[in-house]
Design a protein around this motif. Structure first.
Motif, PDB file in Angstrom:
ATOM      1  N   LYS A   1     -12.105 -75.119   4.413  1.00 36.42           N
ATOM      2  CA  LYS A   1     -13.273 -75.727   5.053  1.00 36.42           C
ATOM      3  C   LYS A   1     -13.235 -75.655   6.572  1.00 36.42           C
ATOM      4  O   LYS A   1     -14.171 -75.166   7.198  1.00 36.42           O
ATOM      5  N   SER A   2     -12.156 -76.219   7.182  1.00 40.52           N
ATOM      6  CA  SER A   2     -12.116 -76.338   8.644  1.00 40.52           C
ATOM      7  C   SER A   2     -10.718 -76.695   9.122  1.00 40.52           C
ATOM      8  O   SER A   2      -9.861 -77.072   8.332  1.00 40.52           O
TER       9      SER A   2
ATOM     10  N   ALA B   1      -7.893 -79.267   7.437  1.00 39.87           N
ATOM     11  CA  ALA B   1      -6.471 -78.915   7.328  1.00 39.87           C
ATOM     12  C   ALA B   1      -5.605 -80.001   7.955  1.00 39.87           C
ATOM     13  O   ALA B   1      -4.553 -80.359   7.414  1.00 39.87           O
ATOM     14  N   THR B   2      -6.045 -80.555   9.083  1.00 39.42           N
ATOM     15  CA  THR B   2      -5.306 -81.626   9.746  1.00 39.42           C
ATOM     16  C   THR B   2      -5.259 -82.866   8.863  1.00 39.42           C
ATOM     17  O   THR B   2      -4.203 -83.480   8.686  1.00 39.42           O
ATOM     18  N   ARG B   3      -6.397 -83.234   8.294  1.00 38.52           N
ATOM     19  CA  ARG B   3      -6.444 -84.402   7.410  1.00 38.52           C
ATOM     20  C   ARG B   3      -5.531 -84.215   6.190  1.00 38.52           C
ATOM     21  O   ARG B   3      -4.828 -85.139   5.774  1.00 38.52           O
TER      22      ARG B   3
ATOM     23  N   LYS C   1     -10.531 -62.231   5.509  1.00 37.44           N
ATOM     24  CA  LYS C   1     -10.519 -61.352   4.352  1.00 37.44           C
ATOM     25  C   LYS C   1     -11.917 -60.773   4.167  1.00 37.44           C
ATOM     26  O   LYS C   1     -12.897 -61.531   4.125  1.00 37.44           O
ATOM     27  N   ASP C   2     -12.011 -59.484   4.105  1.00 35.55           N
ATOM     28  CA  ASP C   2     -13.292 -58.782   3.921  1.00 35.55           C
ATOM     29  C   ASP C   2     -14.312 -59.170   4.982  1.00 35.55           C
ATOM     30  O   ASP C   2     -15.492 -59.387   4.695  1.00 35.55           O
ATOM     31  N   GLY C   3     -13.869 -59.321   6.221  1.00 36.50           N
ATOM     32  CA  GLY C   3     -14.767 -59.623   7.326  1.00 36.50           C
ATOM     33  C   GLY C   3     -15.227 -61.059   7.416  1.00 36.50           C
ATOM     34  O   GLY C   3     -16.093 -61.391   8.217  1.00 36.50           O
ATOM     35  N   GLU C   4     -14.645 -61.942   6.602  1.00 36.17           N
ATOM     36  CA  GLU C   4     -15.006 -63.356   6.597  1.00 36.17           C
ATOM     37  C   GLU C   4     -13.754 -64.208   6.787  1.00 36.17           C
ATOM     38  O   GLU C   4     -12.668 -63.826   6.360  1.00 36.17           O
ATOM     39  N   VAL C   5     -13.926 -65.374   7.381  1.00 37.29           N
ATOM     40  CA  VAL C   5     -12.805 -66.308   7.513  1.00 37.29           C
ATOM     41  C   VAL C   5     -12.454 -66.830   6.126  1.00 37.29           C
ATOM     42  O   VAL C   5     -13.309 -67.389   5.426  1.00 37.29           O
TER      43      VAL C   5
END
Length: 66
Positions: free
Chosen positions: A15-16, A20-22, A48-52
C-alpha cells in the motif's frame, strides 16, 4: 533515569511507506515493550513490470529498557 535501546527493523507493504511503518511497529510491539519512538531511516520501492510492487522502509525503533 531511563535507559533506551535502538533496534533496526525492515518492513514492506503493497500500500504505502506509512503502512509499512505501521506494520513494523505493530509486529515489533509483540516482542518489544515500551516502544517510545520510530525513526524512518530509509525508504525504497521495488518495481515489477513498470509498476511499484511494494514499498519498503528501514526503521530505527527506540524503546525503554527496564
Amino acid at each position: 533515569m531511563a535507559v533506551l535501546k535502538v533496534i533496526e527493523v525492515l518492513a514492506n507493504s503493497e500500500k504505502s511507506w506509512e503502512d509499512a511503518t505501521r506494520k513494523a511497529v505493530k509486529h515489533a510491539s509483540k516482542s518489544v515493550k515500551n516502544i517510545r519512538s520510530v525513526y524512518v531511516q530509509d525508504q525504497s520501492a521495488s518495481v515489477k513490470d513498470g509498476e511499484v510492487a511494494d514499498f519498503r522502509v528501514n526503521l530505527k525503533i527506540t524503546f525503554e529498557v527496564n
